[in-house]
Design a protein around this motif. Sequence first.
Motif, PDB file in Angstrom:
ATOM      1  N   LEU A  43       0.794  -1.140  -0.068  1.00 25.35           N
ATOM      2  CA  LEU A  43       0.199   0.061   0.156  1.00 25.35           C
ATOM      3  C   LEU A  43       0.813   1.324   0.027  1.00 25.35           C
ATOM      4  O   LEU A  43       0.661   2.110  -0.703  1.00 25.35           O
ATOM      5  CB  LEU A  43      -0.841   0.172   1.202  1.00 25.35           C
ATOM      6  N   LEU A  44       1.937   1.293   0.744  1.00 26.29           N
ATOM      7  CA  LEU A  44       2.840   2.425   0.879  1.00 26.29           C
ATOM      8  C   LEU A  44       3.546   2.849  -0.462  1.00 26.29           C
ATOM      9  O   LEU A  44       3.566   3.925  -0.839  1.00 26.29           O
ATOM     10  CB  LEU A  44       4.091   1.993   1.897  1.00 26.29           C
ATOM     11  N   ASP A  45       3.629   1.657  -1.203  1.00 20.41           N
ATOM     12  CA  ASP A  45       4.691   1.799  -2.560  1.00 20.41           C
ATOM     13  C   ASP A  45       3.561   2.014  -3.650  1.00 20.41           C
ATOM     14  O   ASP A  45       4.046   2.181  -4.757  1.00 20.41           O
ATOM     15  CB  ASP A  45       5.535   0.532  -2.742  1.00 20.41           C
TER      16      ASP A  45
ATOM     17  N   TYR B  46      11.600   4.954  -0.966  1.00 24.22           N
ATOM     18  CA  TYR B  46      11.663   6.384  -1.324  1.00 24.22           C
ATOM     19  C   TYR B  46      10.145   6.839  -0.966  1.00 24.22           C
ATOM     20  O   TYR B  46       9.886   7.724  -0.418  1.00 24.22           O
ATOM     21  CB  TYR B  46      12.126   6.765  -2.726  1.00 24.22           C
ATOM     22  N   VAL B  47       9.257   6.158  -1.608  1.00 21.62           N
ATOM     23  CA  VAL B  47       7.976   6.547  -1.722  1.00 21.62           C
ATOM     24  C   VAL B  47       7.071   6.559  -0.408  1.00 21.62           C
ATOM     25  O   VAL B  47       6.455   7.443   0.099  1.00 21.62           O
ATOM     26  CB  VAL B  47       6.877   5.997  -2.859  1.00 21.62           C
TER      27      VAL B  47
ATOM     28  N   CYS C 281      13.267  16.514   8.898  1.00 17.95           N
ATOM     29  CA  CYS C 281      12.563  16.797   7.589  1.00 17.95           C
ATOM     30  C   CYS C 281      13.197  16.033   6.188  1.00 17.95           C
ATOM     31  O   CYS C 281      14.235  15.602   6.461  1.00 17.95           O
ATOM     32  CB  CYS C 281      12.785  18.381   7.414  1.00 17.95           C
ATOM     33  N   CYS C 282      12.076  16.234   5.330  1.00 18.92           N
ATOM     34  CA  CYS C 282      12.610  15.635   4.076  1.00 18.92           C
ATOM     35  C   CYS C 282      13.241  14.139   4.141  1.00 18.92           C
ATOM     36  O   CYS C 282      14.140  14.082   3.610  1.00 18.92           O
ATOM     37  CB  CYS C 282      13.590  16.398   3.485  1.00 18.92           C
ATOM     38  N   PHE C 283      12.558  13.425   4.747  1.00 19.17           N
ATOM     39  CA  PHE C 283      13.078  11.829   4.782  1.00 19.17           C
ATOM     40  C   PHE C 283      13.333  11.204   3.690  1.00 19.17           C
ATOM     41  O   PHE C 283      14.225  10.349   3.557  1.00 19.17           O
ATOM     42  CB  PHE C 283      12.037  11.204   5.861  1.00 19.17           C
ATOM     43  N   MET C 284      12.631  11.592   2.504  1.00 20.83           N
ATOM     44  CA  MET C 284      12.589  11.199   1.245  1.00 20.83           C
ATOM     45  C   MET C 284      14.192  11.183   0.753  1.00 20.83           C
ATOM     46  O   MET C 284      14.593  10.422  -0.145  1.00 20.83           O
ATOM     47  CB  MET C 284      11.637  11.504   0.214  1.00 20.83           C
ATOM     48  N   LYS C 285      14.809  12.341   1.413  1.00 18.16           N
ATOM     49  CA  LYS C 285      16.329  12.269   0.768  1.00 18.16           C
ATOM     50  C   LYS C 285      17.259  11.900   1.397  1.00 18.16           C
ATOM     51  O   LYS C 285      18.251  12.045   1.192  1.00 18.16           O
ATOM     52  CB  LYS C 285      16.517  14.092   0.668  1.00 18.16           C
ATOM     53  N   LEU C 286      16.886  11.050   2.355  1.00 14.74           N
ATOM     54  CA  LEU C 286      17.811  10.187   3.357  1.00 14.74           C
ATOM     55  C   LEU C 286      18.651   9.342   2.382  1.00 14.74           C
ATOM     56  O   LEU C 286      18.166   8.581   1.631  1.00 14.74           O
ATOM     57  CB  LEU C 286      17.161   9.449   4.448  1.00 14.74           C
ATOM     58  N   THR C 287      19.862   9.190   2.732  1.00 11.55           N
ATOM     59  CA  THR C 287      20.708   8.197   2.159  1.00 11.55           C
ATOM     60  C   THR C 287      20.463   6.708   2.882  1.00 11.55           C
ATOM     61  O   THR C 287      20.791   6.792   4.155  1.00 11.55           O
ATOM     62  CB  THR C 287      22.067   8.266   2.120  1.00 11.55           C
ATOM     63  N   CYS C 288      19.986   5.827   2.259  1.00 10.65           N
ATOM     64  CA  CYS C 288      19.641   4.484   2.876  1.00 10.65           C
ATOM     65  C   CYS C 288      20.537   3.331   2.444  1.00 10.65           C
ATOM     66  O   CYS C 288      20.029   2.252   3.008  1.00 10.65           O
ATOM     67  CB  CYS C 288      18.068   4.053   2.735  1.00 10.65           C
ATOM     68  N   GLU C 289      21.546   3.723   1.580  1.00  7.43           N
ATOM     69  CA  GLU C 289      22.189   2.460   1.309  1.00  7.43           C
ATOM     70  C   GLU C 289      23.838   3.036   1.294  1.00  7.43           C
ATOM     71  O   GLU C 289      24.025   4.211   1.343  1.00  7.43           O
ATOM     72  CB  GLU C 289      21.890   1.982  -0.058  1.00  7.43           C
ATOM     73  N   GLY C 290      24.902   2.007   1.471  1.00  5.18           N
ATOM     74  CA  GLY C 290      25.981   2.590   1.507  1.00  5.18           C
ATOM     75  C   GLY C 290      26.697   2.447   3.000  1.00  5.18           C
ATOM     76  O   GLY C 290      25.888   2.056   3.910  1.00  5.18           O
TER      77      GLY C 290
END
Length: 443
Positions: free
Chosen positions: A25-27, A296-297, A267-276
């Motif tokens: 659902l989130l995606d 991301y979504v 703020c702006c959690f969608m811009k977080l780096t989540c890999e590496g």
Amino acid sequence: MCSQKDTTKDAILKSLKVIRMFDWLLDLYVLDFFVDDHWAKLPLSWQECFENMTPQDLGDILSGNPTSHVLPLSFLSLAKSVEVLSLPRKTKYEKSKKVINNNEDSCASHPKLKNLFLKHVKLKKRHEISLMAEVVSSVALESNCNAVIDFGSGLGHLVRVLAYKNNLHVAGIECQSQLTEEARKLDLQLEYTASKHLPENIIASLHRPIHFNMTLTCNEQLHQLKLPEEMKTYGLVGLHPCGDLGPLLIKHFINCKQVKYICVVGCCFMKLTCEGKETGYPLSNYVKGLDSKLSYVSREIACHAIEIYLERLRKDNYDDLKVHAYRAALERILVEHDPKLKHAPVRNIKHSNAMTFQQYSTLALERLNIPVVDVARGESDLLQWRRVVTLYTLRLVLAPVVETVVLLDRVLYVLEHGLSCEIHPVFDPKLSPRNHIIVGKRT
């Protein structure tokens, strides 16, 4: 009795279990509603239940009000789980009514200077700055540290309150040189106004903020700052730092003993780096060991204004709700015209809620330098606008639990390093949707 660390871990684990159950659902990105036939991806019982609901019905459901509709048990279970697991968003914080300085010969208390810090500041920002300054000043006092660095200081509205009104030694860091120069000018304007009402010796003793112009990309840069002697130890402040900057500040707090405390609002959690190797999420070792992926979504929907959207739903005003449907209808037109245009960036179109779809699509196509195409398909899709609103609302139900995981991961990261950490909703969520302040202290 469970420790704070154990309680935080348990909340994160349970929240992630709910998220894993509803990743589907989130995606469901609303932009692709018509392209990928998202309505058909909902369980049949959900389709039948929500098909004929009005926006008011959806608003009542989202706010937990009684409804005459018989809701699917799977949805009721989801809504209750989110309610129980999510960080509370309603603030219990009350702004102190005490006077910071009883002496009228000060920027804080002189009756002629009561609006000194309101110039050039919008209502939302006034609300955030006044409460943030009070929290920071209180934590600074508890930490016996009267110096602070504000990251993403912009025009310097917060640093001026902290310095001139709350008498702290303050430095502001901003990446845009134009904003930094304007902040310095506003400092001088404030001092000029204050000089008309305060004695020379008071003006001479004011703590003028220091402004640095730099883009912060690593902690080492902070060690290179040329700070005055009175700022040998300091606190860190971040009022809505974007993306990875919030986690970067928290890491600096952990790794630098000179930093006595931190007050940060994400703020702006969608811009977080989540890999590496260096991620903005997850931070804590515990969450890194879990199935903790957030798409991301899902991080993007967690940044949306739930309370504001709820009000729009309950007004049942199509003009306020149709923007998502417009963009989704346009997306199918773009993709059918040229598949390479999938998710083409259409900059925010002002007053789109007052436009017809023809006007909206014409302006959007012009911005994308695309020749006029037939938009009749879009007009037909818009007959399903209520479905688009419903899908967006259903995804929004999950938003608070996604934000909870991101924020509690940051809290747990601090706790894992043996430092104290708390999180509280401080701002009015209708004015400032990202309203939780994480406060960490080095005792």
